[in-house]
Enzyme design. Sequence first.
Site, mmCIF file in Angstrom:
data_model
loop_
_atom_site.group_PDB
_atom_site.id
_atom_site.type_symbol
_atom_site.label_atom_id
_atom_site.label_comp_id
_atom_site.label_asym_id
_atom_site.label_seq_id
_atom_site.Cartn_x
_atom_site.Cartn_y
_atom_site.Cartn_z
ATOM 1 N N GLU A 147 0.829 -1.202 0.000
ATOM 2 C CA GLU A 147 0.000 0.000 0.000
ATOM 3 C C GLU A 147 0.865 1.254 0.000
ATOM 4 O O GLU A 147 0.517 2.264 -0.621
ATOM 5 C CB GLU A 147 -0.921 0.013 1.218
ATOM 6 C CG GLU A 147 -1.964 -1.075 1.213
ATOM 7 C CD GLU A 147 -2.790 -1.060 2.475
ATOM 8 O OE1 GLU A 147 -3.967 -0.650 2.392
ATOM 9 O OE2 GLU A 147 -2.262 -1.446 3.537
ATOM 10 N N LYS A 181 -11.667 4.269 2.400
ATOM 11 C CA LYS A 181 -10.682 3.511 1.637
ATOM 12 C C LYS A 181 -11.484 2.566 0.744
ATOM 13 O O LYS A 181 -11.954 1.526 1.193
ATOM 14 C CB LYS A 181 -9.792 2.737 2.627
ATOM 15 C CG LYS A 181 -8.501 2.239 2.095
ATOM 16 C CD LYS A 181 -7.696 1.652 3.272
ATOM 17 C CE LYS A 181 -6.293 1.346 2.872
ATOM 18 N NZ LYS A 181 -5.515 0.830 4.004
#
Length: 122
Positions: free
Chosen positions: A21, A100
């Site tokens: 990420e 997210k």
Amino acid sequence: MDYIHLNEMEFYGYHGALKEENVLGQRFRANVSLAVDLAEAGATDDLSKTVNYAEVFEVCRSVVEGEPRKLIESVAEEISRLVLQKFAGQVRGVRVVLIKPDPPIRGHYASVSVEITRGQFS
């Protein structure tokens, strides 16, 4: 209490607990609500009597597109802290929802999010 809402702001950042990420990055969406008194701005049509939401957008962008963090909770906290600091005396409270849309979790879901409220909001 009156409110200004900035809805569905979208940014690209490198936040997450997984190394991938932090390397690849991903989209984030943010909704930010400000508790303010808008009576004088409404009566006078004077921008200086309200909070310039373009400036709030830039605060959000600088945090989400800035320094990578492991937790979206930390990102939301920093947005709220900076908004309350930058607009002290105008913003009484702030609510931040950080979304997210594509976390690295197997399964079917729309998104994950955190919501925090700081200051006086009602």
